[in-house]
Design a protein around this motif. Structure first.
Motif, PDB file in Angstrom:
ATOM      1  N   SER A  25      -5.656  80.833 -64.850  1.00 35.76           N
ATOM      2  CA  SER A  25      -6.145  80.884 -63.476  1.00 35.76           C
ATOM      3  C   SER A  25      -6.394  79.501 -62.886  1.00 35.76           C
ATOM      4  N   GLY A  26      -6.290  78.452 -63.723  1.00 35.44           N
ATOM      5  CA  GLY A  26      -6.494  77.095 -63.240  1.00 35.44           C
ATOM      6  C   GLY A  26      -7.888  76.576 -63.480  1.00 35.44           C
ATOM      7  N   THR A  27      -8.723  77.335 -64.198  1.00 38.92           N
ATOM      8  CA  THR A  27     -10.082  76.888 -64.502  1.00 38.92           C
ATOM      9  C   THR A  27     -10.044  75.937 -65.685  1.00 38.92           C
ATOM     10  N   ILE A  28     -10.728  74.803 -65.541  1.00 43.50           N
ATOM     11  CA  ILE A  28     -10.726  73.781 -66.589  1.00 43.50           C
ATOM     12  C   ILE A  28     -11.595  74.252 -67.744  1.00 43.50           C
ATOM     13  N   THR A  29     -11.024  74.228 -68.946  1.00 44.91           N
ATOM     14  CA  THR A  29     -11.768  74.665 -70.138  1.00 44.91           C
ATOM     15  C   THR A  29     -12.142  73.509 -71.042  1.00 44.91           C
ATOM     16  N   LYS A  30     -11.415  72.399 -70.939  1.00 42.51           N
ATOM     17  CA  LYS A  30     -11.689  71.278 -71.832  1.00 42.51           C
ATOM     18  C   LYS A  30     -11.153  69.990 -71.222  1.00 42.51           C
ATOM     19  N   ALA A  63      -1.813  69.149 -57.852  1.00 36.18           N
ATOM     20  CA  ALA A  63      -2.176  69.682 -59.171  1.00 36.18           C
ATOM     21  C   ALA A  63      -0.909  70.116 -59.891  1.00 36.18           C
ATOM     22  N   VAL A  64      -0.808  69.800 -61.189  1.00 45.28           N
ATOM     23  CA  VAL A  64       0.392  70.156 -61.942  1.00 45.28           C
ATOM     24  C   VAL A  64       0.309  71.574 -62.500  1.00 45.28           C
ATOM     25  N   THR A  65      -0.927  72.114 -62.633  1.00 44.95           N
ATOM     26  CA  THR A  65      -1.119  73.439 -63.257  1.00 44.95           C
ATOM     27  C   THR A  65      -0.296  74.543 -62.595  1.00 44.95           C
ATOM     28  N   PRO A  66      -0.340  74.687 -61.248  1.00 42.33           N
ATOM     29  CA  PRO A  66       0.448  75.765 -60.636  1.00 42.33           C
ATOM     30  C   PRO A  66       1.958  75.599 -60.842  1.00 42.33           C
ATOM     31  N   MET A  67       2.408  74.360 -60.974  1.00 39.93           N
ATOM     32  CA  MET A  67       3.837  74.129 -61.205  1.00 39.93           C
ATOM     33  C   MET A  67       4.248  74.623 -62.588  1.00 39.93           C
ATOM     34  N   VAL A  68       3.406  74.302 -63.596  1.00 42.52           N
ATOM     35  CA  VAL A  68       3.701  74.763 -64.967  1.00 42.52           C
ATOM     36  C   VAL A  68       3.605  76.279 -65.044  1.00 42.52           C
ATOM     37  N   LYS A  69       2.606  76.838 -64.351  1.00 38.95           N
ATOM     38  CA  LYS A  69       2.429  78.298 -64.355  1.00 38.95           C
ATOM     39  C   LYS A  69       3.658  78.996 -63.773  1.00 38.95           C
ATOM     40  N   LYS A  70       4.233  78.381 -62.743  1.00 37.18           N
ATOM     41  CA  LYS A  70       5.400  78.988 -62.103  1.00 37.18           C
ATOM     42  C   LYS A  70       6.665  78.819 -62.945  1.00 37.18           C
ATOM     43  N   ILE A  92       1.901  70.893 -69.918  1.00 36.09           N
ATOM     44  CA  ILE A  92       2.632  71.575 -70.998  1.00 36.09           C
ATOM     45  C   ILE A  92       2.095  73.003 -71.129  1.00 36.09           C
ATOM     46  N   PRO A  93       2.983  73.993 -71.073  1.00 38.26           N
ATOM     47  CA  PRO A  93       2.526  75.391 -71.239  1.00 38.26           C
ATOM     48  C   PRO A  93       2.204  75.684 -72.708  1.00 38.26           C
ATOM     49  N   VAL A  94       1.126  76.431 -72.921  1.00 33.58           N
ATOM     50  CA  VAL A  94       0.757  76.868 -74.274  1.00 33.58           C
ATOM     51  C   VAL A  94       0.781  78.395 -74.278  1.00 33.58           C
ATOM     52  N   PHE A  95       1.526  78.991 -75.190  1.00 33.22           N
ATOM     53  CA  PHE A  95       1.708  80.457 -75.218  1.00 33.22           C
ATOM     54  C   PHE A  95       0.940  81.068 -76.375  1.00 33.22           C
ATOM     55  N   ASP A  96       0.507  82.354 -76.196  1.00 34.22           N
ATOM     56  CA  ASP A  96      -0.182  83.067 -77.269  1.00 34.22           C
ATOM     57  C   ASP A  96       0.846  83.713 -78.196  1.00 34.22           C
ATOM     58  N   ASP A  97       0.368  84.485 -79.150  1.00 33.22           N
ATOM     59  CA  ASP A  97       1.257  85.103 -80.139  1.00 33.22           C
ATOM     60  C   ASP A  97       2.233  86.087 -79.511  1.00 33.22           C
ATOM     61  N   ASN A  98       1.899  86.623 -78.342  1.00 38.37           N
ATOM     62  CA  ASN A  98       2.791  87.581 -77.668  1.00 38.37           C
ATOM     63  C   ASN A  98       3.802  86.892 -76.741  1.00 38.37           C
ATOM     64  N   GLY A  99       3.721  85.561 -76.682  1.00 40.65           N
ATOM     65  CA  GLY A  99       4.637  84.824 -75.827  1.00 40.65           C
ATOM     66  C   GLY A  99       4.177  84.714 -74.395  1.00 40.65           C
ATOM     67  N   LEU A 101       1.744  83.178 -71.349  1.00 42.39           N
ATOM     68  CA  LEU A 101       1.105  81.905 -71.051  1.00 42.39           C
ATOM     69  C   LEU A 101      -0.397  82.034 -71.249  1.00 42.39           C
ATOM     70  N   TRP A 102      -0.972  81.144 -72.031  1.00 49.61           N
ATOM     71  CA  TRP A 102      -2.382  81.247 -72.387  1.00 49.61           C
ATOM     72  C   TRP A 102      -3.186  80.059 -71.838  1.00 49.61           C
ATOM     73  N   ARG A 103      -2.708  78.864 -72.061  1.00 45.71           N
ATOM     74  CA  ARG A 103      -3.361  77.661 -71.593  1.00 45.71           C
ATOM     75  C   ARG A 103      -2.309  76.690 -71.015  1.00 45.71           C
ATOM     76  N   ILE A 104      -2.810  75.754 -70.217  1.00 47.85           N
ATOM     77  CA  ILE A 104      -1.949  74.677 -69.711  1.00 47.85           C
ATOM     78  C   ILE A 104      -2.652  73.364 -70.023  1.00 47.85           C
ATOM     79  N   ALA A 105      -2.006  72.579 -70.880  1.00 50.46           N
ATOM     80  CA  ALA A 105      -2.577  71.290 -71.282  1.00 50.46           C
ATOM     81  C   ALA A 105      -1.885  70.190 -70.482  1.00 50.46           C
ATOM     82  N   THR A 106      -2.669  69.326 -69.878  1.00 48.13           N
ATOM     83  CA  THR A 106      -2.089  68.198 -69.125  1.00 48.13           C
ATOM     84  C   THR A 106      -2.661  66.887 -69.646  1.00 48.13           C
TER      85      THR A 106
END
Length: 454
Positions: A25-30, A63-70, A92-99, A101-106
């Motif tokens: 959703s674009g919320t910063i976690t770390k 912001a780069v997040t929406p670009m990676v999400k798209k 960089i997109p990070v995917f979960d075990d189901n493939g 999109l889970w996180r976006i690391a920049t």
């Protein structure tokens, strides 16, 4: 080895890169501890905020997040912060075990200095282009100062060579047809040389009778000839002391006089006719001829040793018919020059300019200058028209004869083909041909194809 949460945090914190992680959703976690330096916001204030809100607030953009999400793939952009820093940001997109999109690391690099350098280099390139333009403009003014107009590449190369050798006391041989400007180039070399403050002595080898050449060139002692000056006479060679000696039409020297000139050039020393004391002369030698010296050497009409002495740096000046880009500027120059000289405001009709520009100018620039001067003073009105132009050296075949090639269409096609071939040989591009011929560029292409002209 299994990393604990604490170990992972330490590893992230040890990275030199500025790292920021968001959820889908674009919320910063770390964030890493260095992010405050980039965005001017405390790290704990960043966590939990939306990158969309931060972008709207002007903290950074875009912001780069929406670009990676798209795109769901690695994306790199240049980001600008609120204090005008330039960041190279990679998402960089990070995917979960189901493939999914889970996180976006920049991670970000401050490239403000590099961007500034790039902008500086761009400004420098623009400045260099401007300086180059000014240099070329000044060079054009420089050439016109010496009576030259050079738009053609062949004439430019010729003048550049003359300028290059001007600083060196080397023998120069100017080759070219009558009227191409050999004397003017010789004067230019002299004026640009270290000897510019010395005399420029021109000796027309073809204008001095063979029997008088020695006494005119070397001078004579008093009482040498009956009726001669009792005090003697200083020769042209001696007058060149400290300056430039220009032997024009050197190919006209007799074999007898060639021997004397060769000895003088080699030793820079001579005896006046009837004199017993030698004289030394310090000079720079420039020679010129419109004759093929190498052929004359083969025919034993010109000494080979003298030829090698003269031909240290040969400069061949192209005839006007081989430098067609110069013809119209030369016409305009002479029209202006003679209009001012004779206080007449003369304008050329387009047809008159075309007729003059297409003439073969066998007498080269000298002929062109003389014709323009004659036209300026004889034209009855202030407008020079095609019917006012008559070329006295134009052949009868060119003026009066016309060869028919079968039917009228065949004859017209034959004439058109010759004109297109001539234009193709004189012009570099079809656009230039179109302008020269007064037709459209597509028409030029069609006619080249029609007559199979490459």
């Amino acid at each position: 080895m299994i990393y604990t949460k604490d170990e992972s945090e330490r590893i992230l914190e040890s990275l030199q890169d500025d790292l920021l992680v968001t959820d889908v959703s674009g919320t910063i976690t770390k964030v890493t501890h260095t992010m405050k330096k980039l965005y001017g916001v405390e790290n704990d204030e960043l966590v939990g905020q939306s990158v969309y809100d931060l972008e709207k607030a002007g903290i950074f953009k875009p912001a780069v997040t929406p670009m990676v999400k798209k795109n769901k793939k690695r994306t790199t952009i240049i980001q600008t912060t609120n204090d005008n820093k330039k960041l190279l940001v990679t998402g960089i997109p990070v995917f979960d075990d189901n493939g999914d999109l889970w996180r976006i690391a920049t991670y970000s690099h401050d490239v403000t200095e590099l961007v500034n350098i790039k902008d500086y280099l761009s400004e420098m390139e623009e400045e260099m282009e401007r300086v180059l333009y000014e240099l070329n403009r000044l060079r054009g003014q420089y050439l016109q100062e010496y009576g030259f107009i050079a738009r053609s590449s062949t004439m430019k190369r010729c003048l550049e060579m003359a300028r290059q050798v001007a600083d060196v006391d080397v023998n120069v041989l100017l080759l070219g047809e009558s009227g191409v400007g050999k004397t003017q180039i010789a004067k230019m070399v002299h004026k640009e040389s270290p000897r510019k403050d010395g005399p420029f002595i021109e000796v027309n080898c073809g204008a001095i009778p063979e029997t008088l050449f020695e006494s005119e060139f070397f001078g004579y002692a008093g009482g040498t000839f009956t009726g001669s000056n009792k005090n003697g006479k200083v020769g042209l060679a001696e007058l060149a002391e400290g300056g430039t000696l220009f032997l024009d039409e050197v190919g006209e020297l007799s074999l007898n006089n060639q021997v004397k000139v060769l000895k003088f050039i080699q030793e820079k020393e001579f005896y006046p006719v009837g004199g017993r004391k030698s004289k030394k002369v310090d000079f720079r030698l420039i020679s010129a001829t419109n004759r093929p010296l190498e052929k004359l050497v083969q025919e034993d009409k010109f000494r080979e040793d003298l030829f090698f002495r003269l031909n240290v740096v040969p400069i061949t000046i192209p005839p006007l018919r081989e430098r067609t880009p110069d013809i119209i500027p030369l016409i305009e120059h002479f029209v202006q020059e003679f209009s001012e000289k004779y206080e007449r405001e003369i304008q050329l009709e387009k047809g008159a300019m075309k007729l003059l520009s297409e003439h073969d100018w066998r007498g080269n620039v000298r002929e062109l200058m003389n014709v323009i001067e004659r036209l300026i003073v004889t034209t009855p009105s202030n407008v020079l028209k095609p019917e006012d132009i008559w070329m006295p050296n134009k052949s009868t075949d060119q003026q009066d004869k016309f060869s028919f090639q079968g039917s009228l269409p065949e004859t017209l096609a034959s004439v058109e083909e010759k004109i297109i071939k001539e234009a193709a040989s004189q012009c570099r591009t079809t656009t230039e041909m179109a302008e020269w011929l007064g037709i459209s560029q597509p028409s030029v292409v069609r006619k080249l194809k029609k007559y199979n002209i490459k």
